[in-house]
Design an enzyme around this catalytic site. Structure first.
Site, PDB file in Angstrom:
ATOM      1  N   HIS A 166      13.036  -6.692 -25.561  1.00 37.18           N
ATOM      2  CA  HIS A 166      12.598  -5.516 -24.804  1.00 37.18           C
ATOM      3  C   HIS A 166      13.675  -5.128 -23.806  1.00 37.18           C
ATOM      4  CE1 HIS A 166      10.027  -2.691 -22.658  1.00 37.18           C
ATOM      5  NE2 HIS A 166      10.507  -3.219 -21.540  1.00 37.18           N
ATOM      6  N   LYS A 195       2.148  -6.132 -23.200  1.00 31.68           N
ATOM      7  CA  LYS A 195       2.439  -5.486 -24.493  1.00 31.68           C
ATOM      8  C   LYS A 195       3.284  -6.394 -25.384  1.00 31.68           C
ATOM      9  CE  LYS A 195       3.605  -1.820 -22.133  1.00 31.68           C
ATOM     10  NZ  LYS A 195       3.997  -0.513 -21.600  1.00 31.68           N
ATOM     11  N   ARG A 235      -1.029   4.434 -11.675  1.00 22.59           N
ATOM     12  CA  ARG A 235       0.161   4.050 -10.896  1.00 22.59           C
ATOM     13  C   ARG A 235       1.096   5.236 -10.742  1.00 22.59           C
ATOM     14  NH1 ARG A 235       2.629  -0.372 -14.327  1.00 22.59           N
ATOM     15  NH2 ARG A 235       4.320  -0.236 -12.805  1.00 22.59           N
ATOM     16  N   ASP A 253      -3.518  -1.193 -19.897  1.00 25.95           N
ATOM     17  CA  ASP A 253      -2.225  -0.762 -19.355  1.00 25.95           C
ATOM     18  C   ASP A 253      -2.094   0.756 -19.348  1.00 25.95           C
ATOM     19  OD1 ASP A 253       0.543  -1.338 -18.433  1.00 25.95           O
ATOM     20  OD2 ASP A 253       1.053  -0.324 -20.298  1.00 25.95           O
ATOM     21  N   SER A 271       2.642  -5.171 -16.960  1.00 27.95           N
ATOM     22  CA  SER A 271       2.596  -4.060 -17.913  1.00 27.95           C
ATOM     23  C   SER A 271       3.482  -4.354 -19.124  1.00 27.95           C
ATOM     24  CB  SER A 271       3.042  -2.770 -17.231  1.00 27.95           C
ATOM     25  OG  SER A 271       3.185  -1.721 -18.162  1.00 27.95           O
TER      26      SER A 271
END
Length: 433
Positions: free
Chosen positions: A82, A187, A168, A161, A183
């Site tokens: 990621h 995932k 947010r 999320d 968050s």
């Protein structure tokens, strides 16, 4: 249990219990807690933080708020990577092909871009026919057969999320490290991989603006991964100038293809090699960085990395001829060379400014509903520290509309010059585990 008592505890900087965090996430998911109460707790978390245990529990509860993908049918170690994102970040396409050619299974679910540049899915969809919406069964079958698939999220992954991020975004609580970490990791954990590599970027073109904040975020996510039994590592990388030489969807696809053929930009190639080394060692495919680098170099020089990328495009319905001949990718109507108006060493290239300039051409989205123009973008010809003379080529702009005087002015303002030599930016600042 009353939610107001949970808000009160966090307001007083007290640690929430596992049961209270679960109650919070359940209430977010089933809409039994009002938005204004959720917003109050988010602000309390933003101001007072969370412990490592609280953050890990929040991630776990969010992960289980929807589907959790079971990848056990896929043979071998399943890896995921990621990136926190930045200008010119086309890493997944090139890196995925490289590590898959070394025998690693990359089962990756990516997102779309919202902001100055397109996300991985937008870049892949600049290839005609490329299907990012595989079923879970098709996804697993493809990873088993060729070792590589990049798709959009399947099923109902981490619905908590989606709701929390929307709140947010409108309550000035986006920049909370526990909330960012939970968050991202919820995932990644729901996606089912065995190992996770996090590329946490810092600088003007990144979400975290300082290296210190990038390290805090990386350590928070590593802690979550470890507490939940996942081999998680992070690399801290600089985004104070665009990554590689291109900004824009089809242009970045072309650069990823060049990179897996061994002809990519030095900085982008080195980032992929460093990430690949870590991923191969995480999966037990290599014992040392040196061994891993040799494997990656062999994957490129033998053509196996390119073959993996071509095979992924073929399996996902994309036009393989566009991979074999990148001139067949979407082409802009106009091409304009931007020549330097100054002489000296390039002191700074403002990544965010260039990203916004690319978005104004149509390469990114200001709103979720905005269309993407796959053909437009920027191909840079200069990097930080380069010495340029007046009239030297800084960048080639690919565009479908005439460039305005304001666009040109803003483009030139993204470069600053000095008469002193400028040290090059390190590709990878630090590796954390």
């Amino acid at each position: 249990m009353r939610f107001i008592d949970i808000i009160e505890k966090k307001k007083l900087k007290e640690e929430l219990t596992d049961e209270e965090i679960q109650f919070f996430v359940d209430g977010v998911t089933d809409d039994s807690i009002e938005d204004y109460q959720i917003a109050a707790l988010l602000m309390a978390i933003r101001l007072n933080g969370m412990t490592e245990h609280e953050t890990a529990k929040l991630s776990e509860a969010m992960m289980h708020s929807g589907d959790v993908i079971d990848l056990s049918e896929i043979e071998g170690i399943k890896a995921d990577k990621h990136s926190t994102g930045g200008v010119g970040d086309k890493t997944s396409m090139a890196l995925g092909a490289m590590v898959a050619a070394c025998g690693l299974k990359l089962a990756k679910m990516s997102g779309r871009g919202l902001g100055h540049t397109g996300g991985t899915l937008d870049k892949l969809e600049s290839i005609e026919g490329f299907n990012i919406a595989l079923t879970e069964e098709e996804f697993k079958k493809q990873v088993n057969e060729i070792g590589l698939a990049i798709i959009g999220q399947t099923g109902d992954l981490v619905p908590a999320d989606k709701k929390l991020y929307a709140l947010r975004d409108v309550t000035a609580t986006v920049d909370s490290i526990p909330l960012i970490a939970s968050s991202i990791m919820s995932k990644k954990l729901a996606s089912g991989s065995d190992t996770i590599l996090l590329d946490v970027k810092y600088g003007e073109g990144a979400f975290m603006h300082t290296v210190e904040d990038a390290k805090k975020l990386a350590n928070a996510m590593i802690s979550i991964g470890k507490k939940l039994g996942k081999n998680t590592m992070a690399m801290i990388t600089d985004m104070n100038q665009p990554l590689g030489n291109t900004i824009g969807n089809a242009l970045e696809v072309r650069e990823a293809i060049e990179t897996v053929k061994g002809k990519g930009p030095k900085d982008f190639t080195e980032l992929c090699m460093c990430a690949g080394e870590i991923m191969l060692m995480q999966a037990g495919k290599a014992e040392t960085k040196e061994e891993a680098r040799k494997m990656l170099e062999e994957a490129i020089s033998s053509g196996k990395a390119y073959e993996k990328l071509e095979k992924m495009v073929e399996y996902q319905g994309g036009n393989v001829e566009q991979i074999r001949n990148t001139d067949l990718l979407p082409q802009a109507k106009f091409k304009t060379e931007m020549l330097s108006e100054e002489e000296g060493y390039i002191e700074n290239i403002h990544s965010m400014g260039l990203g916004i300039q690319a978005m104004k051409l149509g390469a990114g989205r200001a709103k979720k509903t905005d269309p993407i123009n796959y053909a437009v973008g920027l191909a840079m010809n200069a990097k930080k520290g380069d010495y340029v003379k007046k009239g030297d080529l800084l960048c080639t702009v690919y565009h479908d509309e005439e460039l305005t005087d304001e666009w040109r002015k803003d483009f030139y303002e993204t470069f600053t010059f000095t008469d002193k030599e400028v040290a090059p930016i390190p590709i990878v600042e630090e590796i954390l585990k």
